[in-house]
Design a protein around this motif. Structure first.
Motif, PDB file in Angstrom:
ATOM      1  N   ILE A 222       0.837  -1.209   0.000  1.00 25.85           N
ATOM      2  CA  ILE A 222       0.000   0.000   0.000  1.00 25.85           C
ATOM      3  C   ILE A 222       0.869   1.255   0.000  1.00 25.85           C
ATOM      4  N   GLU A 223       1.898   1.269   0.868  1.00 21.22           N
ATOM      5  CA  GLU A 223       2.717   2.472   1.044  1.00 21.22           C
ATOM      6  C   GLU A 223       3.824   2.596  -0.003  1.00 21.22           C
ATOM      7  N   GLU A 224       4.482   1.475  -0.328  1.00 25.48           N
ATOM      8  CA  GLU A 224       5.621   1.486  -1.248  1.00 25.48           C
ATOM      9  C   GLU A 224       5.501   0.300  -2.207  1.00 25.48           C
ATOM     10  N   PRO A 225       4.579   0.367  -3.168  1.00 21.20           N
ATOM     11  CA  PRO A 225       4.328  -0.793  -4.044  1.00 21.20           C
ATOM     12  C   PRO A 225       5.553  -1.258  -4.829  1.00 21.20           C
ATOM     13  N   GLU A 226       6.379  -0.323  -5.305  1.00 19.01           N
ATOM     14  CA  GLU A 226       7.559  -0.720  -6.067  1.00 19.01           C
ATOM     15  C   GLU A 226       8.562  -1.446  -5.183  1.00 19.01           C
ATOM     16  N   LEU A 227       8.757  -0.943  -3.972  1.00 20.18           N
ATOM     17  CA  LEU A 227       9.666  -1.583  -3.028  1.00 20.18           C
ATOM     18  C   LEU A 227       9.140  -2.961  -2.651  1.00 20.18           C
ATOM     19  N   ALA A 228       7.836  -3.058  -2.429  1.00 22.74           N
ATOM     20  CA  ALA A 228       7.235  -4.351  -2.076  1.00 22.74           C
ATOM     21  C   ALA A 228       7.445  -5.371  -3.186  1.00 22.74           C
ATOM     22  N   ASP A 229       7.316  -4.914  -4.438  1.00 26.09           N
ATOM     23  CA  ASP A 229       7.509  -5.813  -5.582  1.00 26.09           C
ATOM     24  C   ASP A 229       8.953  -6.294  -5.651  1.00 26.09           C
ATOM     25  N   GLU A 230       9.900  -5.385  -5.403  1.00 30.33           N
ATOM     26  CA  GLU A 230      11.318  -5.742  -5.434  1.00 30.33           C
ATOM     27  C   GLU A 230      11.646  -6.749  -4.335  1.00 30.33           C
ATOM     28  N   ILE A 231      11.078  -6.523  -3.163  1.00 29.40           N
ATOM     29  CA  ILE A 231      11.318  -7.440  -2.043  1.00 29.40           C
ATOM     30  C   ILE A 231      10.724  -8.813  -2.341  1.00 29.40           C
ATOM     31  N   ARG A 232       9.489  -8.817  -2.861  1.00 30.52           N
ATOM     32  CA  ARG A 232       8.799 -10.079  -3.118  1.00 30.52           C
ATOM     33  C   ARG A 232       9.562 -10.939  -4.126  1.00 30.52           C
ATOM     34  N   LYS A 233      10.145 -10.293  -5.131  1.00 25.72           N
ATOM     35  CA  LYS A 233      10.890 -11.037  -6.150  1.00 25.72           C
ATOM     36  C   LYS A 233      12.109 -11.736  -5.561  1.00 25.72           C
ATOM     37  N   LYS A 234      12.680 -11.148  -4.504  1.00 28.23           N
ATOM     38  CA  LYS A 234      13.895 -11.719  -3.917  1.00 28.23           C
ATOM     39  C   LYS A 234      13.612 -12.650  -2.743  1.00 28.23           C
ATOM     40  N   MET A 235      12.377 -12.651  -2.268  1.00 29.67           N
ATOM     41  CA  MET A 235      12.098 -13.375  -1.036  1.00 29.67           C
ATOM     42  C   MET A 235      12.199 -14.882  -1.187  1.00 29.67           C
ATOM     43  N   PHE A 236      11.763 -15.414  -2.311  1.00 27.31           N
ATOM     44  CA  PHE A 236      11.870 -16.849  -2.533  1.00 27.31           C
ATOM     45  C   PHE A 236      12.375 -17.037  -3.946  1.00 27.31           C
ATOM     46  N   VAL A 237      13.641 -17.385  -4.078  1.00 26.01           N
ATOM     47  CA  VAL A 237      14.209 -17.572  -5.408  1.00 26.01           C
ATOM     48  C   VAL A 237      14.010 -19.013  -5.834  1.00 26.01           C
ATOM     49  N   PHE A 238      14.179 -19.277  -7.101  1.00 23.13           N
ATOM     50  CA  PHE A 238      13.879 -20.592  -7.663  1.00 23.13           C
ATOM     51  C   PHE A 238      14.657 -21.707  -6.951  1.00 23.13           C
ATOM     52  N   GLU A 239      15.933 -21.427  -6.623  1.00 20.21           N
ATOM     53  CA  GLU A 239      16.769 -22.447  -5.975  1.00 20.21           C
ATOM     54  C   GLU A 239      16.250 -22.823  -4.586  1.00 20.21           C
ATOM     55  N   ASP A 240      15.392 -21.962  -4.006  1.00 23.01           N
ATOM     56  CA  ASP A 240      14.843 -22.260  -2.678  1.00 23.01           C
ATOM     57  C   ASP A 240      13.819 -23.389  -2.721  1.00 23.01           C
ATOM     58  N   ILE A 241      13.568 -23.922  -3.908  1.00 25.61           N
ATOM     59  CA  ILE A 241      12.669 -25.082  -4.008  1.00 25.61           C
ATOM     60  C   ILE A 241      13.227 -26.251  -3.209  1.00 25.61           C
ATOM     61  N   LEU A 242      14.545 -26.183  -2.916  1.00 25.63           N
ATOM     62  CA  LEU A 242      15.185 -27.212  -2.093  1.00 25.63           C
ATOM     63  C   LEU A 242      14.668 -27.185  -0.654  1.00 25.63           C
ATOM     64  N   LEU A 243      14.007 -26.073  -0.260  1.00 27.59           N
ATOM     65  CA  LEU A 243      13.450 -25.972   1.089  1.00 27.59           C
ATOM     66  C   LEU A 243      12.148 -26.761   1.229  1.00 27.59           C
ATOM     67  N   LEU A 244      11.586 -27.192   0.111  1.00 24.18           N
ATOM     68  CA  LEU A 244      10.310 -27.913   0.132  1.00 24.18           C
ATOM     69  C   LEU A 244      10.553 -29.406   0.268  1.00 24.18           C
ATOM     70  N   ASP A 245       9.622 -30.093   0.897  1.00 20.25           N
ATOM     71  CA  ASP A 245       9.734 -31.555   0.943  1.00 20.25           C
ATOM     72  C   ASP A 245       9.195 -32.132  -0.365  1.00 20.25           C
ATOM     73  N   ASP A 246       9.384 -33.431  -0.553  1.00 20.88           N
ATOM     74  CA  ASP A 246       9.021 -34.066  -1.831  1.00 20.88           C
ATOM     75  C   ASP A 246       7.537 -33.912  -2.148  1.00 20.88           C
ATOM     76  N   ARG A 247       6.691 -34.054  -1.132  1.00 20.69           N
ATOM     77  CA  ARG A 247       5.245 -33.958  -1.384  1.00 20.69           C
ATOM     78  C   ARG A 247       4.861 -32.556  -1.849  1.00 20.69           C
ATOM     79  N   ALA A 248       5.497 -31.530  -1.243  1.00 22.50           N
ATOM     80  CA  ALA A 248       5.212 -30.150  -1.644  1.00 22.50           C
ATOM     81  C   ALA A 248       5.704 -29.889  -3.073  1.00 22.50           C
TER      82      ALA A 248
END
Length: 335
Positions: A222-248
């Motif tokens: 609401i306050e800083e939409p561009e900043l929020a978008d930048e943060i969201r893009k970096k919060m979970f990167v593709f390689e973090d799929i290793l954090l998921l278990d097999d079922r997920a």
């Protein structure tokens, strides 16, 4: 000492020569290009080293490493006390002086040794900018505990200030440290320091509990939409799929287009590829591998777009409660 006439670069060159090529190569991996060039030139120009110089350089290096370890464990005062016993008062002072002259002690060292719950009592009523600066110097886990315990209306404000922080004046740092000094510990000097930034708040948000993260992100949108978008893009990167278990992972893959998966995996490391292929049927895994071979070189932009699509699927499924991403906060508890 025989090394008194040598400058820092010359001593570093002697040390690397003494360490040998394999260990020196490992050291070079952690240096900047200009530092590598300078040291390489110095090593090339070093014709001969007496055994005494080599021994003195190694001894000095050992003493500085010892001092660094003691400082990390308990601060400069603690290091001085232990070095006094190990080396004698004069030698200890010489080592500490050398170390503090060449290495800058990180501000708020004493704060990082304080329990986050105690720290919260001291800083929760401070201005959000002050809290943001202090949290920027903590580990992500410590900062996450503090920011998660702040009042909801203050969480997003502090998160935004961390993300937008760049350089902090040493005078400001000293002033804040003085305030905390009266409550916790001693003042530490520091030159201009780059702290905070988007990466800092991403690390913190990846560690806090999910409800705190959602509240902060919703407020920032609401306050800083561009900043929020930048943060969201970096919060979970593709390689973090290793954090998921097999079922997920299997649940995620059901919502992913095979064409996107093939392109995304073209830019993924072997570990990520193996985890994904393991959670596909043998027939589908073979088909995607074949597609990847035939598609040839792929633009990095296309790889990133495909990976971002998969990340979006993961976040959507997490929001819906269908999968759980392992993180440092309360999300590890499943009921």
């Amino acid at each position: 000492m025989a090394t008194d006439g040598l400058n820092g670069v010359q001593k570093a060159a002697v040390l690397l020569i003494a360490l040998g090529p394999e260990r020196s190569a490992d050291v070079f991996k952690h240096l900047k290009e200009d530092e590598i060039e300078e040291l390489t030139l110095e090593i090339a120009n070093t014709r001969s080293i007496s055994p005494q110089i080599k021994e003195d350089v190694l001894e000095e290096f050992y003493q500085i490493c010892l001092a660094q370890r003691y400082i990390a464990e308990g601060g400069i005062g603690y290091a001085k006390e232990l070095l006094d016993k190990a080396l004698g008062a004069d030698k200890a002072q010489e080592v500490i002086t050398k170390l503090t002259a060449s290495l800058q002690v990180r501000p708020f060292e004493f704060v990082r040794k304080t329990d986050p719950s105690q720290l919260l009592n001291f800083i929760q009523d401070e201005h959000p900018q002050t809290i943001a600066m202090i949290l920027s110097y903590l580990t992500s886990a410590q900062a996450a505990m503090v920011i998660g315990a702040l009042p909801p209306e203050k969480q997003a404000d502090v998160a935004k200030r961390i993300a937008m922080m760049d350089r902090t004046s040493p005078d400001v740092i000293k002033e804040v440290e003085k305030v905390l000094e009266r409550k916790l510990a001693s003042l530490v000097n520091q030159d201009y320091t780059i702290v905070g930034g988007v990466d800092a708040i991403v690390n913190i948000l990846n560690t806090v509990d999910r409800s705190t993260e959602k509240h902060i992100m919703e407020s920032l949108e609401i306050e800083e939409p561009e900043l929020a978008d930048e943060i969201r893009k970096k919060m979970f990167v593709f390689e973090d799929i290793l954090l998921l278990d097999d079922r997920a992972i299997q649940r995620v893959l059901r919502d992913v287009e095979n064409s996107d998966l093939g392109i995304a995996l073209k830019g993924a490391n072997e570990e990520v590829q193996n985890v994904i292929f393991k959670n596909l049927s043998k027939r589908l895994a073979a088909m995607i591998k074949e597609d990847m071979e035939f598609m040839g070189p792929v633009r990095m932009k296309d790889v990133e777009e495909a990976q971002q699509k998969i990340v979006s699927v993961i976040r959507k499924l997490e929001d819906a409660g269908e999968i759980v991403i392992s993180r440092g906060g309360g999300d590890e508890i499943v009921v």
